[in-house]
Design an enzyme around this catalytic site. Structure first.
Site, PDB file in Angstrom:
ATOM      1  N   HIS B 130       0.867  -1.175   0.000  1.00  0.00           N
ATOM      2  CA  HIS B 130       0.000   0.000   0.000  1.00  0.00           C
ATOM      3  C   HIS B 130       0.908   1.230   0.000  1.00  0.00           C
ATOM      4  CE1 HIS B 130      -2.811   2.959   1.718  1.00  0.00           C
ATOM      5  NE2 HIS B 130      -3.800   2.110   1.468  1.00  0.00           N
ATOM      6  N   ASP B 207       3.234  -3.953   8.257  1.00  0.00           N
ATOM      7  CA  ASP B 207       1.982  -3.222   8.099  1.00  0.00           C
ATOM      8  C   ASP B 207       0.850  -4.249   8.198  1.00  0.00           C
ATOM      9  OD1 ASP B 207      -0.290  -1.950   7.276  1.00  0.00           O
ATOM     10  OD2 ASP B 207       0.483  -1.345   5.317  1.00  0.00           O
ATOM     11  N   GLN B 210      -4.398  -4.907   7.274  1.00  0.00           N
ATOM     12  CA  GLN B 210      -5.417  -5.824   6.748  1.00  0.00           C
ATOM     13  C   GLN B 210      -5.474  -7.140   7.517  1.00  0.00           C
ATOM     14  OE1 GLN B 210      -7.652  -5.057   4.589  1.00  0.00           O
ATOM     15  NE2 GLN B 210      -6.839  -3.230   3.598  1.00  0.00           N
ATOM     16  N   LYS B 233     -10.116  -0.219  10.246  1.00  0.00           N
ATOM     17  CA  LYS B 233     -10.204  -1.392   9.376  1.00  0.00           C
ATOM     18  C   LYS B 233     -10.568  -2.650  10.152  1.00  0.00           C
ATOM     19  CE  LYS B 233      -6.963   0.264   5.825  1.00  0.00           C
ATOM     20  NZ  LYS B 233      -7.857   0.714   4.757  1.00  0.00           N
ATOM     21  N   CYS B 373      -4.643   2.548  -3.773  1.00  0.00           N
ATOM     22  CA  CYS B 373      -3.402   3.037  -3.164  1.00  0.00           C
ATOM     23  C   CYS B 373      -2.245   2.060  -3.352  1.00  0.00           C
ATOM     24  CB  CYS B 373      -3.578   3.356  -1.682  1.00  0.00           C
ATOM     25  SG  CYS B 373      -4.792   4.631  -1.374  1.00  0.00           S
TER      26      CYS B 373
END
Lengths: 173, 416
Positions: B130, B207, B210, B233, B373
């Protein structure tokens, strides 16, 4: 299943321009080549113009993206070839007015472009429809000023909070 | 396993706890909302909405300041969020810094590691990142004259680990990777990569935007030095993200922003910083969001993250099967739902993603169309834009049926 306003948006004339875009052939020796891009959605257009005095003598439009942006670019190529610069600017202004909810002008024949009136019910798609026209306006300004065109986008807002597509001209003021 | 599978199948049919999410009761363009954009942001349960409102109604005050009752309540709620996140990811509260987003947390790290870097060092990221986990590193590389290396993606949509030996040498000082791709859905072997990065002495950041809240996950599982994620999220409020780290690494990280809250003593001659993690939290934070997020964690704990994961996997498998049956549709990422998060991105050569998205919206179906993104990844995939359907706990199988029916409607519009 009825798709309601979708049938207004994707009228046959629009789909025909999308499938068979006019003016796709690049110009051999363009006076000006301008690029328009909407970064967040990925629509891109390369627009070329030749001028004969005050008249637009040849147009090349390569629009890559959704059906709304490609058909708008194709209609642009159809419509403005042979027009004076002032006429082409008038068409762009009228089209912008329609996209933002205005009526079709009584004194101007917009040809197939009138079919894109349905976009006014889809505010998020206005930026797709207007992209080739803003690119054209920048190409004309660049030609008048003798400068290189700058990549344009119709996303975001300008300093006064208006959508970017309203104000390509002000950018140069 | 069999009973979990059967339970997941039942859940997939109806969605989990749909009645707790008020927005799912609304209609869009005259149709019941079919929300398939949970990877962009999940919808919020009533408990989260109520907790955020309750904070402003009953406890609003600034944190760590006022010696009055409201100030104390606000501070307890704010620190309660830190403790809840810490417990959730199996770390100590001091290992959790409250940030305004996952992006802010990554930028903090990308600006705070300078004293460990010298000209000619390298940063390794992946081609599927991302922009939030790509651009800050690109900026750091430009600012400090570092080399930005990119681990490529295979045609199958997975990281090309065969290239890791080439790319990961002693010059690499930072490795930043996404846990689950927001476009491909690919679950990356972060523990393996972080382990190999540690062998060469590189700092590792995962990261997990998700993955946190979508599968059972402890910080230690990732093998990372630092992990970031955002509340919105995983059913929490917007404006709230987290940096989670190993204590000895957080102690080495320089603060990015100066101001109130992050200081110990301020004198005209200089300032000493507050302890970790408060030194990373200058300015008044989003206390209302922090007060509300534990309600999202509680909902996920009530469901059980193993069941949440099973539900998303079941839906993803169903979506892959149904979408693959559409002639000509190109689906990106691994074919096995066990190797994916709860999303499917695809390209329909017959209908551009924007046109598809507009038509689906008329049917009340919300999907994401665009580059999500992740422009470098889309370039790798050879398309400017894709359409993405992503799932949450509330997603039901018939919503995927609605998506497939919608794609067929769109194809009818565009049929030659």
């Amino acid at each position: 299943m009825s798709l309601g306003p979708i049938d207004d948006l994707y009228r046959e004339v629009i789909l025909d321009h999308h499938r068979h875009p006019r003016g796709r052939q690049p110009l051999a020796d363009p006076d000006v080549t301008a690029e328009g891009r909407n970064p967040s959605c990925g629509d891109e257009v390369t627009l070329q113009l030749n001028f004969d005095g005050d008249r637009i003598s040849a147009v090349g439009v390569d629009a890559r993206g959704c059906a709304i942006s490609t058909s708008s670019g194709s209609m642009l190529a159809d419509l403005i070839e042979g027009m004076t610069v002032a006429e082409a600017e008038k068409v762009a202004d009228a089209f912008r007015g329609i996209l933002h909810g205005g009526e079709l002008p009584a004194d101007l024949d917009l040809g197939d472009l009138e079919a894109l009136q349905g976009v006014q019910k889809f505010p998020v798609r206005v930026k797709c429809a207007i992209l080739p026209w803003v690119t054209m306006l920048d190409a004309i300004i660049a030609h008048k000023q003798g400068r290189a065109p700058r990549p344009v986008s119709t996303e975001g807002v300008n300093a006064s909070g208006a959508p970017m597509d309203v104000n390509v001209k002000e950018r140069d003021a | 396993m069999r009973s979990r599978h059967a339970a997941a199948e039942r859940a997939a049919a109806g969605g989990l706890l749909r009645e707790r999410f008020p927005i799912l009761g609304r209609s869009v363009n005259g149709r019941p909302l079919v929300y398939l954009d949970s990877a962009a942001t999940t919808q919020k349960p009533e408990a989260v909405i109520a907790a955020e409102a309750a904070y402003y109604r009953t406890s609003n005050a600034n944190v760590h300041r006022g010696l009055h009752t409201l100030g104390d309540e606000a501070t307890r709620l704010y620190e309660g969020c830190r403790s809840a996140v810490a417990g959730w990811l199996a770390v100590a509260p001091a290992q959790v810094s409250i940030q305004r987003s996952a992006t802010a947390a990554i930028n903090l790290v990308a600006r705070g590691w300078d004293h460990h870097l010298k000209d000619g060092d390298a940063i390794l990221v992946t081609e599927m990142e991302h922009h939030a986990n790509f651009v800050p590193w690109q900026m750091l590389a430009a600012r400090r004259k570092l080399e930005l290396r990119v681990l490529p993606v295979t045609d199958g949509g997975e990281l090309d680990l065969a290239r890791l030996d080439d790319l990961l040498d002693g010059r690499v000082k930072i490795v930043a990777i996404g846990h689950v791709s927001n476009v491909l859905g690919t679950v990356n072997p972060v523990a393996e990569i972080c382990g190999r990065a540690r062998d060469v002495g590189a700092l590792t950041l995962v990261d997990a935007a998700q993955s946190v809240g979508h599968r059972p996950l402890a910080f230690a599982d990732t093998g990372a030095d630092l992990l970031v994620f955002s509340a919105h999220k995983c059913y929490g409020p917007m404006g709230l993200g987290f940096l989670v780290g190993r204590p000895e690494v957080l102690a080495e990280l320089e603060p990015l922003e100066g101001g109130g809250e992050m200081i110990e003593w301020v004198r005209l001659e200089g300032t000493t910083w507050a302890e970790v993690p408060h030194r990373f939290e200058a300015g008044t934070p989003n206390v209302a969001a922090a007060a509300a997020f534990p309600a999202a964690i509680a909902l996920l704990e009530e469901l059980g993250l193993a069941d949440v994961r099973a539900h998303e996997q079941e839906l993803t498998g169903y979506a892959l099967e149904k979408l693959a049956a559409l002639d000509g549709l190109v689906i990106f990422g691994p074919g096995d739902p066990a190797r994916r998060g709860g999303l499917v991105s695809f390209h329909d050569p017959q209908v551009h993603p924007h046109d598809l998205s507009t038509i689906l919206d008329q049917l009340g179906i919300a999907v994401r169309a665009g580059h999500h993104c992740a422009q470098p990844l889309h370039r790798r995939l050879g398309v400017v834009a894709t359409t993405r359907a992503s799932f949450g706990v509330y997603t039901a199988r018939d919503e995927i049926d609605a998506l497939v029916a919608g794609i067929l409607e769109a194809r009818k519009v565009f049929a030659p």
